[in-house]
Design a protein around this motif. Structure first.
Motif, PDB file in Angstrom:
ATOM      1  N   SER A 236       0.831  -1.209   0.000  1.00  0.00           N
ATOM      2  CA  SER A 236       0.000   0.000   0.000  1.00  0.00           C
ATOM      3  C   SER A 236       0.864   1.257   0.000  1.00  0.00           C
ATOM      4  O   SER A 236       0.545   2.255  -0.661  1.00  0.00           O
ATOM      5  N   LEU A 237       1.973   1.201   0.750  1.00  0.00           N
ATOM      6  CA  LEU A 237       2.891   2.339   0.779  1.00  0.00           C
ATOM      7  C   LEU A 237       3.502   2.566  -0.600  1.00  0.00           C
ATOM      8  O   LEU A 237       3.661   3.717  -1.039  1.00  0.00           O
ATOM      9  N   ALA A 238       3.836   1.485  -1.287  1.00  0.00           N
ATOM     10  CA  ALA A 238       4.373   1.614  -2.653  1.00  0.00           C
ATOM     11  C   ALA A 238       3.358   2.303  -3.558  1.00  0.00           C
ATOM     12  O   ALA A 238       3.702   3.198  -4.342  1.00  0.00           O
ATOM     13  N   ALA A 239       2.091   1.889  -3.448  1.00  0.00           N
ATOM     14  CA  ALA A 239       1.040   2.495  -4.270  1.00  0.00           C
ATOM     15  C   ALA A 239       0.860   3.968  -3.925  1.00  0.00           C
ATOM     16  O   ALA A 239       0.707   4.817  -4.813  1.00  0.00           O
ATOM     17  N   TYR A 240       0.882   4.295  -2.626  1.00  0.00           N
ATOM     18  CA  TYR A 240       0.672   5.691  -2.242  1.00  0.00           C
ATOM     19  C   TYR A 240       1.818   6.581  -2.714  1.00  0.00           C
ATOM     20  O   TYR A 240       1.599   7.700  -3.189  1.00  0.00           O
ATOM     21  N   ALA A 241       3.059   6.098  -2.571  1.00  0.00           N
ATOM     22  CA  ALA A 241       4.198   6.890  -3.027  1.00  0.00           C
ATOM     23  C   ALA A 241       4.105   7.147  -4.524  1.00  0.00           C
ATOM     24  O   ALA A 241       4.382   8.268  -4.998  1.00  0.00           O
ATOM     25  N   LEU A 242       3.690   6.133  -5.264  1.00  0.00           N
ATOM     26  CA  LEU A 242       3.538   6.291  -6.714  1.00  0.00           C
ATOM     27  C   LEU A 242       2.407   7.269  -7.038  1.00  0.00           C
ATOM     28  O   LEU A 242       2.533   8.126  -7.923  1.00  0.00           O
ATOM     29  N   ALA A 243       1.303   7.157  -6.295  1.00  0.00           N
ATOM     30  CA  ALA A 243       0.170   8.064  -6.506  1.00  0.00           C
ATOM     31  C   ALA A 243       0.569   9.516  -6.265  1.00  0.00           C
ATOM     32  O   ALA A 243       0.205  10.416  -7.024  1.00  0.00           O
ATOM     33  N   SER A 244       1.349   9.753  -5.213  1.00  0.00           N
ATOM     34  CA  SER A 244       1.745  11.119  -4.878  1.00  0.00           C
ATOM     35  C   SER A 244       2.791  11.648  -5.849  1.00  0.00           C
ATOM     36  O   SER A 244       2.730  12.803  -6.274  1.00  0.00           O
ATOM     37  N   GLN A 245       3.755  10.816  -6.215  1.00  0.00           N
ATOM     38  CA  GLN A 245       4.832  11.258  -7.081  1.00  0.00           C
ATOM     39  C   GLN A 245       4.356  11.513  -8.506  1.00  0.00           C
ATOM     40  O   GLN A 245       4.819  12.436  -9.168  1.00  0.00           O
ATOM     41  N   CYS A 246       3.411  10.680  -8.966  1.00  0.00           N
ATOM     42  CA  CYS A 246       2.956  10.780 -10.359  1.00  0.00           C
ATOM     43  C   CYS A 246       1.557  11.377 -10.479  1.00  0.00           C
ATOM     44  O   CYS A 246       0.987  11.391 -11.578  1.00  0.00           O
ATOM     45  N   GLU A 247       0.976  11.820  -9.345  1.00  0.00           N
ATOM     46  CA  GLU A 247      -0.360  12.427  -9.325  1.00  0.00           C
ATOM     47  C   GLU A 247      -1.397  11.473  -9.922  1.00  0.00           C
ATOM     48  O   GLU A 247      -2.145  11.812 -10.840  1.00  0.00           O
ATOM     49  N   LEU A 248      -1.444  10.251  -9.375  1.00  0.00           N
ATOM     50  CA  LEU A 248      -2.390   9.226  -9.820  1.00  0.00           C
ATOM     51  C   LEU A 248      -3.526   9.107  -8.814  1.00  0.00           C
ATOM     52  O   LEU A 248      -3.372   9.425  -7.631  1.00  0.00           O
ATOM     53  N   ASP A 249      -4.666   8.611  -9.266  1.00  0.00           N
ATOM     54  CA  ASP A 249      -5.726   8.252  -8.327  1.00  0.00           C
ATOM     55  C   ASP A 249      -5.352   6.931  -7.667  1.00  0.00           C
ATOM     56  O   ASP A 249      -4.507   6.177  -8.166  1.00  0.00           O
ATOM     57  N   ASP A 250      -5.986   6.629  -6.546  1.00  0.00           N
ATOM     58  CA  ASP A 250      -5.631   5.439  -5.771  1.00  0.00           C
ATOM     59  C   ASP A 250      -5.822   4.152  -6.563  1.00  0.00           C
ATOM     60  O   ASP A 250      -5.030   3.204  -6.431  1.00  0.00           O
ATOM     61  N   THR A 251      -6.870   4.089  -7.369  1.00  0.00           N
ATOM     62  CA  THR A 251      -7.143   2.864  -8.133  1.00  0.00           C
ATOM     63  C   THR A 251      -6.032   2.601  -9.138  1.00  0.00           C
ATOM     64  O   THR A 251      -5.537   1.468  -9.261  1.00  0.00           O
ATOM     65  N   THR A 252      -5.618   3.622  -9.860  1.00  0.00           N
ATOM     66  CA  THR A 252      -4.539   3.459 -10.841  1.00  0.00           C
ATOM     67  C   THR A 252      -3.237   3.080 -10.147  1.00  0.00           C
ATOM     68  O   THR A 252      -2.491   2.210 -10.617  1.00  0.00           O
ATOM     69  N   ALA A 253      -2.948   3.722  -9.016  1.00  0.00           N
ATOM     70  CA  ALA A 253      -1.716   3.430  -8.285  1.00  0.00           C
ATOM     71  C   ALA A 253      -1.726   2.002  -7.757  1.00  0.00           C
ATOM     72  O   ALA A 253      -0.704   1.300  -7.804  1.00  0.00           O
ATOM     73  N   THR A 254      -2.873   1.531  -7.275  1.00  0.00           N
ATOM     74  CA  THR A 254      -2.974   0.164  -6.787  1.00  0.00           C
ATOM     75  C   THR A 254      -2.734  -0.825  -7.922  1.00  0.00           C
ATOM     76  O   THR A 254      -2.087  -1.865  -7.746  1.00  0.00           O
ATOM     77  N   GLY A 255      -3.250  -0.499  -9.106  1.00  0.00           N
ATOM     78  CA  GLY A 255      -3.045  -1.362 -10.262  1.00  0.00           C
ATOM     79  C   GLY A 255      -1.607  -1.434 -10.707  1.00  0.00           C
ATOM     80  O   GLY A 255      -1.237  -2.320 -11.493  1.00  0.00           O
ATOM     81  N   ALA A 256      -0.766  -0.520 -10.233  1.00  0.00           N
ATOM     82  CA  ALA A 256       0.646  -0.491 -10.617  1.00  0.00           C
ATOM     83  C   ALA A 256       1.519  -1.330  -9.693  1.00  0.00           C
ATOM     84  O   ALA A 256       2.733  -1.430  -9.899  1.00  0.00           O
ATOM     85  N   ILE A 257       0.931  -1.952  -8.650  1.00  0.00           N
ATOM     86  CA  ILE A 257       1.701  -2.784  -7.725  1.00  0.00           C
ATOM     87  C   ILE A 257       2.168  -4.057  -8.445  1.00  0.00           C
ATOM     88  O   ILE A 257       1.379  -4.728  -9.108  1.00  0.00           O
TER      89      ILE A 257
END
Length: 595
Positions: free
Chosen positions: A47-68
């Protein structure tokens, strides 16, 4: 700012609320015998990996979760994302450890080798999560000028020297001919700052049209005129609560005078301008269009309605019954405050609202410390209402108000002092002063110019501490209220009715071990101890008060400092005697035998 352990509490709550529904437990190869606690920490890391990606790349949570991509054969890559707009391929290595431990050298070497394998198109080495994204990865690797970014995210502050050396060597290897690769870290402070920044209220930049207007430029720019009620309602619908960010209250709902406003704007639109006080707004900048005095548009930067939230809210509610007549007009004054270096915005809010019936607690909304607490608590999924509103009246486990927070802090935040301690200089803070004030004049707790408010809500107070105090207060209050209802004797019933705050102060005195834990929730062990201590201390305090029953009622006893402080002295003495007896009953430690 809250201490480190409380920041972690808020971060964990945010990760659980936002990402756990879409980050399930997975069984990795070689970890089939993991405990539930290990799986829980693994989910937090992903979850931390997804959140860091969401914040760094300005993604929504769903897209960031899909990037795990974390799992068996992930090549040390916990998440990856091709940011086509930024022309960068971002790799994430995440570690969720409360100790703050960063990724180790072994972790980083695995990640470096994983990135190299992707560059070499050795895709068969990777798991399904990565292979499912080969089109995205190959597009990035074939894109001229694309940058590779390696992001390390963890709950510490810095990585080890060996990790730094390895990453710099990898970076230098890729950057031989042109800058291709970079790496960076996001530790606890950055993660927490991201989460808090997300809770900051949105600014309102918009345009309104004024009719029959006039203005002034000195000592500061201001305009006043008529705005159509329909346009005002549209403004509220477009921006919601953000429009009232500088106000002391939000809309209180269809109650009292608000119902009359709704009725008047619909039934007597032509008279509404004359019957209503109008509204006041402030803006960082006001830019008029080249209109005339009969009608002109005004561009407004960082607009906020500081007086008239009830009028604006009532008109908006009235639109639900149908369109409002164009004859309905509202007087509006808009004042330009620039960057508010002289705090003029707060002064205007305070002065304009003194003309209406407001409660003292409403002015606490002007304290920026309250907004900080709201943002901190929102990170953890807790809604803190420090402004009056219709929503604030609905009591839920995940919400509380400034009033409740003030009473909870009054009862739980300070130490009960004996009279002898109060002779010291400087005079120490005494819990009895606060519980007596809460019983006698509760409004003093949130009085801005008083001595109590600043001690209840100091600049260093954390949201976690406030939330925990409120939950302890609610739990103990339920116990004492239930006891009052079950009592048949008059004196005992009155004791539990009027002595609740006093009792809570002593429960807090004996429960520093529970109060100081950096957790939002009360765990079962906390609940057991609080219940036991509340019942025991209630009986002890009641026994001390019995000799006073013939002379004074409990209401007078607990609302007057001249009675409450001597009572506190007696209770403290009784507790000291009790502690001494218990210590004497413990077996003495035998001295070691000599040779």
């Amino acid at each position: 700012m809250p201490p480190r352990d409380e920041k972690i509490v808020q971060i964990e709550a945010a990760l659980r609320n936002r990402f756990f529904p879409n980050v399930p437990k997975i069984i990795k190869q070689g970890r089939e015998n993991w405990t539930e606690e290990q799986h829980d920490l693994d989910r937090l890391s992903r979850s931390l990996a997804a959140y860091a990606l969401a914040s760094q790349c300005e993604l929504d949570d769903t897209t960031a979760t899909g990037a795990i991509t974390d799992g068996s054969n992930d090549g040390g890559i916990d998440a990856l994302y091709f940011d086509r707009i930024g022309n960068r391929l971002v790799f994430v290595q995440a570690k969720y450890k409360k100790t703050g431990a960063a990724p180790t050298q072994a972790d980083i070497l695995k990640t470096i080798n994983g990135v190299k394998a992707l560059q070499a198109r050795q895709f068969d080495r990777f798991n399904e999560a990565i292979r499912n994204r080969l089109d995205e990865i190959e597009d990035a690797l074939d894109m001229a000028g694309v940058k590779l970014e390696l992001l390390l995210t963890f709950l510490g502050d810095e990585v080890g020297s060996h990790v730094t050396t390895d990453l710099n060597a990898f970076r230098d290897e890729l950057n031989r001919f042109s800058p291709v690769m970079t790496w960076y870290t996001t530790g606890l402070e950055q993660i927490y700052a991201w989460l808090v920044a997300e809770q900051a209220p949105a600014t309102v930049d918009d345009q309104i049209t004024l009719e029959n207007w006039a203005g002034t430029t000195a000592p500061r720019k201001a305009f006043y005129g008529q705005i159509s009620a329909a346009a005002l309602a549209q403004l509220v619908e477009d921006h919601g609560k953000a429009l009232f960010e500088r106000n002391i209250r939000h809309y209180l709902g269809s109650v009292g005078v608000n119902t009359a406003i709704e009725r008047t704007v619909r039934s007597r639109p032509g008279d509404f301008f004359y019957l209503n006080n109008g509204i006041t707004a402030v803006a960082e900048a006001i830019t008029p269009a080249p209109g005339n005095n009969l009608k002109c548009a005004f561009g407004l930067k960082n607009l906020s309605i500081v007086n008239g939230a009830q009028t604006a809210g009532a008109i908006t509610i009235a639109t639900l019954a149908g369109d409002i007549s164009p004859d309905a007009k509202v007087l509006i004054t808009i004042i330009e405050i620039g960057n508010d270096v002289d705090d003029i915005g707060r002064k205007i809010t305070s002065a304009r609202n003194y003309q209406n019936v407001v409660r003292g607690v409403d002015f606490a909304a002007l304290d920026p410390n309250q907004e900080r607490l709201r943002q901190e608590l929102k990170v953890a999924g807790i809604t803190y209402f420090y402004r009056s509103s219709a929503e604030a009246r609905v009591r839920r486990d995940d919400t509380f108000t400034l009033e409740e927070a003030a009473v909870a802090m009054a009862c739980m935040a300070f130490k009960v002092r004996a009279s002898a301690e109060l002779l010291q200089q400087p005079k120490p803070i005494n819990a009895i002063d606060f519980v007596v004030a809460a019983k006698k004049e509760i409004g003093r707790l949130w009085e801005q110019g008083g001595t109590l408010y600043g001690q209840l809500f100091p600049a260093g107070l954390s949201g976690v501490r406030v939330c925990r105090s409120v939950r302890m207060y609610r739990f103990i209050d339920r116990i004492l209220a239930g006891t009052e209802q079950s009592e048949t004797g008059y004196h005992r019933r009155m004791f539990f009715r009027h002595g609740r705050y006093f009792i809570m102060a002593f429960v807090a005195l004996r429960s520093a071990d529970i109060i100081n834990r950096p957790q939002l929730e009360l765990v079962p062990a906390d609940i057991t101890l609080l219940s036991q201590r509340t019942n025991e201390l209630s009986e002890l305090i009641y026994a001390v008060t019995v000799p006073q029953q013939a002379f004074k009622g409990y209401l007078a006893m607990f609302r007057n400092l001249t009675d409450a402080q001597p009572l506190a002295n007696s209770v403290l003495q009784r507790l000291a005697e009790q502690d001494a007896q218990q210590q004497a009953m413990q077996p003495a430690t035998l001295p070691a035998q000599g040779t």
